[in-house]
Design a protein around this motif. Sequence first.
Motif, PDB file in Angstrom:
ATOM      1  N   ASP A  69      37.198   3.319 -36.963  1.00 20.94           N
ATOM      2  CA  ASP A  69      37.666   4.582 -36.381  1.00 20.94           C
ATOM      3  C   ASP A  69      39.185   4.737 -36.371  1.00 20.94           C
ATOM      4  O   ASP A  69      39.696   5.712 -35.842  1.00 20.94           O
ATOM      5  N   ILE A  70      39.896   3.786 -36.945  1.00 21.68           N
ATOM      6  CA  ILE A  70      41.355   3.864 -36.991  1.00 21.68           C
ATOM      7  C   ILE A  70      41.751   4.402 -38.354  1.00 21.68           C
ATOM      8  O   ILE A  70      41.405   3.816 -39.377  1.00 21.68           O
ATOM      9  N   PRO A  71      42.444   5.531 -38.411  1.00 18.78           N
ATOM     10  CA  PRO A  71      42.789   6.094 -39.716  1.00 18.78           C
ATOM     11  C   PRO A  71      43.849   5.280 -40.451  1.00 18.78           C
ATOM     12  O   PRO A  71      44.714   4.656 -39.835  1.00 18.78           O
ATOM     13  N   GLY A  88      39.289   7.251 -39.057  1.00 19.41           N
ATOM     14  CA  GLY A  88      39.110   8.145 -37.931  1.00 19.41           C
ATOM     15  C   GLY A  88      37.632   8.365 -37.642  1.00 19.41           C
ATOM     16  O   GLY A  88      36.760   7.812 -38.313  1.00 19.41           O
ATOM     17  N   LEU A  89      37.331   9.162 -36.653  1.00 17.69           N
ATOM     18  CA  LEU A  89      35.944   9.347 -36.221  1.00 17.69           C
ATOM     19  C   LEU A  89      35.040   9.880 -37.323  1.00 17.69           C
ATOM     20  O   LEU A  89      33.909   9.444 -37.471  1.00 17.69           O
ATOM     21  N   GLY A  90      35.526  10.828 -38.110  1.00 18.92           N
ATOM     22  CA  GLY A  90      34.702  11.396 -39.179  1.00 18.92           C
ATOM     23  C   GLY A  90      34.798  10.638 -40.491  1.00 18.92           C
ATOM     24  O   GLY A  90      34.067  10.920 -41.433  1.00 18.92           O
ATOM     25  N   GLY A  91      35.740   9.710 -40.578  1.00 19.06           N
ATOM     26  CA  GLY A  91      35.906   8.922 -41.790  1.00 19.06           C
ATOM     27  C   GLY A  91      36.782   9.544 -42.854  1.00 19.06           C
ATOM     28  O   GLY A  91      37.088   8.915 -43.853  1.00 19.06           O
ATOM     29  N   SER A  92      37.182  10.798 -42.656  1.00 18.02           N
ATOM     30  CA  SER A  92      37.966  11.476 -43.690  1.00 18.02           C
ATOM     31  C   SER A  92      39.399  11.765 -43.252  1.00 18.02           C
ATOM     32  O   SER A  92      40.036  12.675 -43.758  1.00 18.02           O
ATOM     33  N   GLY A  93      39.896  10.991 -42.296  1.00 19.18           N
ATOM     34  CA  GLY A  93      41.287  11.134 -41.878  1.00 19.18           C
ATOM     35  C   GLY A  93      41.549  12.420 -41.125  1.00 19.18           C
ATOM     36  O   GLY A  93      40.664  12.971 -40.487  1.00 19.18           O
ATOM     37  N   ASP A  94      42.792  12.902 -41.244  1.00 19.34           N
ATOM     38  CA  ASP A  94      43.180  14.104 -40.498  1.00 19.34           C
ATOM     39  C   ASP A  94      43.007  15.392 -41.299  1.00 19.34           C
ATOM     40  O   ASP A  94      43.309  16.475 -40.813  1.00 19.34           O
TER      41      ASP A  94
END
Length: 116
Positions: A69-71, A88-94
Amino acid sequence: MKLSIRCLAFICLLGFGCDNDPIPRETPDCIRDRINQIKSQDKWNPPAKVFRYSYKGQPVYYIPSRCCDIPGIVLDAQCNVVCAPDGGLGGSGDGTCTDFFKSRTDEQLIWQDSRK
């Protein structure tokens, strides 16, 4: 001859002139500072790495995600955050540089954590 090899080995053991994690000279000081921050932490799993790329005509430095979960982050040469292309939470960054992995060029691994 044996004496000079022993002296060199001793100097390396003391940490003078024998860097286990050489960083290219042209690496900006702020990126070196980031690497030193990582070195001051417990070893990441997987081990930390820093890559240099060209992205949109500029040199950038990519530090991959260290966990689920860490980008991962992309920094410019002044250590300003350009984007987070993954993790990140969705896996696709920001979501601000969705083309990073397709558009980046000139990959150079400039440092990886070699601690055991």
